[in-house]
Design a protein around this motif. Structure first.
Motif, mmCIF file in Angstrom:
data_model
loop_
_atom_site.group_PDB
_atom_site.id
_atom_site.type_symbol
_atom_site.label_atom_id
_atom_site.label_comp_id
_atom_site.label_asym_id
_atom_site.label_seq_id
_atom_site.Cartn_x
_atom_site.Cartn_y
_atom_site.Cartn_z
ATOM 1 N N LEU A 185 0.826 -1.203 0.000
ATOM 2 C CA LEU A 185 0.000 0.000 0.000
ATOM 3 C C LEU A 185 0.859 1.252 0.000
ATOM 4 N N ASP A 186 0.410 2.258 -0.734
ATOM 5 C CA ASP A 186 1.031 3.572 -0.717
ATOM 6 C C ASP A 186 -0.078 4.586 -0.518
ATOM 7 N N ASN A 187 0.232 5.738 0.053
ATOM 8 C CA ASN A 187 -0.818 6.730 0.316
ATOM 9 C C ASN A 187 -0.791 7.906 -0.637
ATOM 10 N N ASN A 188 0.025 7.820 -1.712
ATOM 11 C CA ASN A 188 0.122 8.920 -2.659
ATOM 12 C C ASN A 188 0.360 8.368 -4.061
ATOM 13 N N ASN A 189 -0.456 8.812 -5.014
ATOM 14 C CA ASN A 189 -0.320 8.316 -6.389
ATOM 15 C C ASN A 189 1.036 8.648 -6.991
ATOM 16 N N ASN A 190 1.519 9.862 -6.752
ATOM 17 C CA ASN A 190 2.781 10.284 -7.355
ATOM 18 C C ASN A 190 3.951 9.471 -6.815
ATOM 19 N N ALA A 191 3.942 9.206 -5.498
ATOM 20 C CA ALA A 191 4.994 8.396 -4.892
ATOM 21 C C ALA A 191 4.924 6.961 -5.400
ATOM 22 N N ALA A 192 3.707 6.438 -5.544
ATOM 23 C CA ALA A 192 3.542 5.074 -6.040
ATOM 24 C C ALA A 192 4.051 4.949 -7.473
ATOM 25 N N PHE A 193 3.727 5.946 -8.309
ATOM 26 C CA PHE A 193 4.186 5.882 -9.692
ATOM 27 C C PHE A 193 5.708 6.001 -9.770
ATOM 28 N N HIS A 194 6.305 6.765 -8.866
ATOM 29 C CA HIS A 194 7.769 6.878 -8.833
ATOM 30 C C HIS A 194 8.410 5.514 -8.606
ATOM 31 N N ASN A 195 7.747 4.664 -7.794
ATOM 32 C CA ASN A 195 8.257 3.314 -7.568
ATOM 33 C C ASN A 195 8.203 2.470 -8.830
ATOM 34 N N ILE A 196 7.228 2.751 -9.688
ATOM 35 C CA ILE A 196 7.152 2.053 -10.978
ATOM 36 C C ILE A 196 8.253 2.582 -11.898
ATOM 37 N N GLU A 197 8.443 3.892 -11.911
ATOM 38 C CA GLU A 197 9.497 4.505 -12.735
ATOM 39 C C GLU A 197 10.871 3.962 -12.391
ATOM 40 N N SER A 198 11.147 3.828 -11.106
ATOM 41 C CA SER A 198 12.471 3.396 -10.662
ATOM 42 C C SER A 198 12.682 1.897 -10.817
ATOM 43 N N GLY A 199 11.619 1.155 -11.076
ATOM 44 C CA GLY A 199 11.729 -0.293 -11.189
ATOM 45 C C GLY A 199 11.636 -0.999 -9.854
ATOM 46 N N GLU A 200 11.375 -0.219 -8.777
ATOM 47 C CA GLU A 200 11.276 -0.817 -7.439
ATOM 48 C C GLU A 200 10.066 -1.733 -7.327
ATOM 49 N N SER A 201 8.985 -1.358 -7.993
ATOM 50 C CA SER A 201 7.772 -2.188 -8.023
ATOM 51 C C SER A 201 7.394 -2.455 -9.473
ATOM 52 N N PRO A 202 6.870 -3.658 -9.773
ATOM 53 C CA PRO A 202 6.563 -3.994 -11.164
ATOM 54 C C PRO A 202 5.260 -3.408 -11.689
ATOM 55 N N ALA A 203 4.283 -3.136 -10.802
ATOM 56 C CA ALA A 203 2.976 -2.698 -11.307
ATOM 57 C C ALA A 203 2.227 -1.909 -10.247
ATOM 58 N N LEU A 204 1.387 -0.999 -10.725
ATOM 59 C CA LEU A 204 0.503 -0.203 -9.875
ATOM 60 C C LEU A 204 -0.924 -0.390 -10.375
ATOM 61 N N ILE A 205 -1.828 -0.734 -9.472
ATOM 62 C CA ILE A 205 -3.235 -0.958 -9.822
ATOM 63 C C ILE A 205 -4.041 0.274 -9.443
ATOM 64 N N SER A 206 -4.846 0.770 -10.374
ATOM 65 C CA SER A 206 -5.698 1.938 -10.122
ATOM 66 C C SER A 206 -6.726 2.023 -11.244
ATOM 67 N N SER A 207 -7.460 3.128 -11.281
ATOM 68 C CA SER A 207 -8.410 3.333 -12.373
ATOM 69 C C SER A 207 -7.646 3.741 -13.628
ATOM 70 N N TYR A 208 -8.199 3.402 -14.782
ATOM 71 C CA TYR A 208 -7.539 3.690 -16.056
ATOM 72 C C TYR A 208 -7.245 5.175 -16.206
ATOM 73 N N VAL A 209 -8.195 6.021 -15.842
ATOM 74 C CA VAL A 209 -8.024 7.461 -16.061
ATOM 75 C C VAL A 209 -6.888 8.024 -15.199
ATOM 76 N N LEU A 210 -6.792 7.582 -13.935
ATOM 77 C CA LEU A 210 -5.714 8.058 -13.074
ATOM 78 C C LEU A 210 -4.359 7.535 -13.538
ATOM 79 N N LEU A 211 -4.335 6.270 -13.981
ATOM 80 C CA LEU A 211 -3.088 5.705 -14.496
ATOM 81 C C LEU A 211 -2.618 6.452 -15.745
#
Length: 304
Positions: A185-211
Motif C-alpha cells: 500500500l502507498d498513500n500517494n499516487n505520485n509516490a507510487a508511480f515513482h516506484n514504478i518509474e524506478s523499477g522498485e515495483s513492477p505494477a501499480l493498480i488503479s483506475s484507467y483514467v488516473l493511471l
C-alpha cells in the motif's frame, strides 16, 4: 483467463441511476446542524481536494485545479444563488483517498472535490453525488517488464493506493485466482508511480483514467503501458457528501443534473479529457464513455 468476481458482473450504470432517483433513507443526525444552514450562517463552504489525482484534483499555481474541482466550483456558484450570498467564501482542505471519509464524517469538510469511486461499503460511510465519470480498474507497468496480464504478476509485489476500492478488488482477484500477490500500500499516487518509474515495483493498480494521467505526466511516457486487461466494469465516480443530510444532497444532485445536461458540461469534458491541458499541453485523449453518455441521456429524460 481470470475468474470474474462479483463486482465485475455488477451494473454500475444501474447504481448510478439508483443514486439519481433514490437517495438512501437514513435517520437524521441530531448532533450536527444541516449543511445548508451552517453554510448560510458562516457564509463559508469547506471543500476537500487532493494534490495527486490528475486530472481530477491537483495543484496548479498553488491552487486546487482539475475536472472535479471545476464541477465543485459550479456547485458553489449555484449555492451562492440559492442562499443569496454573493461573497460566499470557499475554504479548501487537503485530503487523501483514505482520509476523505473521516473528514466528511466529522464535518471537517462539506463536500469532497475528488473522484470518489463507488462501492456499497463506501456508501455506508458517505453519500455520493451523481457520477461525473466512469472508469475501469487496470494496472500500469514498464514496457520492458513484458507484463501483459495479472497472471504475469503472480508471486510478485504490486502497488495499490490505500483507502481505494482497488485494494478490495485486488484482494478478491488474488484469492479467486490463487495469484500469491504481495499487495503493498502507498498513500500517494505520485509516490507510487515513482516506484514504478524506478523499477522498485513492477505494477501499480488503479483506475484507467488516473493511471493514464500519471503516465502522461511522466518525463518518458512511452516507457510505460497500461494493461488491456480490466478488473472491473466502468465504476461511477462522484463527489462525497455527509450522510443524513437529505436537503444538501438533494440540492447538490439537482445541481449536478443541470450540470450534466448543459452544453457547458460537454465543453468541460472536452477541456479535461480531449484537449491539451495547460501548462504542459497534456492531452489524455479519453472520449466520453458509453456509461456517462447513457447517464446524461437518462438525466435529461428525467429532467424533462
Amino acid at each position: 483467463m481470470l475468474n470474474k468476481p462479483l463486482f465485475y458482473r455488477s451494473s454500475y450504470l444501474a447504481i448510478a441511476l439508483l443514486l439519481l432517483i433514490s437517495p438512501l433513507c437514513r435517520a437524521y443526525n441530531i448532533h450536527s446542524k444541516p449543511t445548508l444552514e451552517r453554510i448560510a450562517e458562516t457564509k463559508t463552504i469547506t471543500l476537500g481536494y487532493q494534490d495527486d489525482a490528475f486530472p481530477f484534483s491537483y495543484i496548479e499555481s498553488q491552487h486546487p485545479a482539475g475536472y472535479s474541482i471545476d464541477i465543485c466550483n459550479k456547485i458553489v456558484d449555484a449555492l451562492k444563488v440559492k442562499l443569496k450570498i454573493k461573497d460566499l467564501k470557499v475554504r479548501w482542505v487537503k485530503s487523501s483517498t483514505a482520509s476523505q471519509f473521516v473528514l466528511i464524517k466529522n464535518h471537517v469538510t462539506d463536500m469532497m472535490c475528488i473522484p470518489a469511486f463507488y462501492s456499497e461499503a463506501r456508501h455506508q460511510q458517505a453519500e455520493f453525488t451523481l457520477p461525473f465519470f466512469f472508469s475501469s480498474t487496470r494496472f500500469i507497468t514498464r514496457k520492458n517488464n513484458h507484463t501483459d496480464t495479472i497472471h504475469d504478476l503472480a508471486g510478485h509485489s504490486v502497488l495499490v493506493k490505500s483507502g481505494t476500492i482497488y485494494v478490495e478488488q485486488l484482494h478478491q482477484l488474488n484469492k479467486m485466482n490463487d495469484l500469491n500477490l504481495n499487495i503493498e500500500l502507498d498513500n500517494n499516487n505520485n509516490a507510487a508511480f515513482h516506484n514504478i518509474e524506478s523499477g522498485e515495483s513492477p505494477a501499480l493498480i488503479s483506475s484507467y483514467v488516473l493511471l493514464k494521467g500519471m503516465m502522461t505526466l511522466a518525463p518518458n511516457p512511452d516507457e510505460f503501458e497500461i494493461s488491456d486487461e480490466v478488473f472491473s466494469q466502468p465504476i461511477p465516480a462522484g463527489l462525497l457528501l455527509p450522510l443524513n443530510d437529505r436537503d444538501f444532497k438533494s440540492f447538490v444532485d439537482d445541481t449536478m443534473k443541470l450540470i450534466l445536461i448543459s452544453k457547458d458540461f460537454t465543453n468541460l469534458y472536452q477541456h479535461w479529457f480531449m484537449s491539451p491541458i495547460p501548462p504542459k499541453a497534456i492531452n489524455l485523449n479519453i472520449p466520453m464513455s458509453t456509461a456517462l453518455k447513457a447517464l446524461i441521456s437518462a438525466t435529461s429524460n428525467d429532467t424533462n
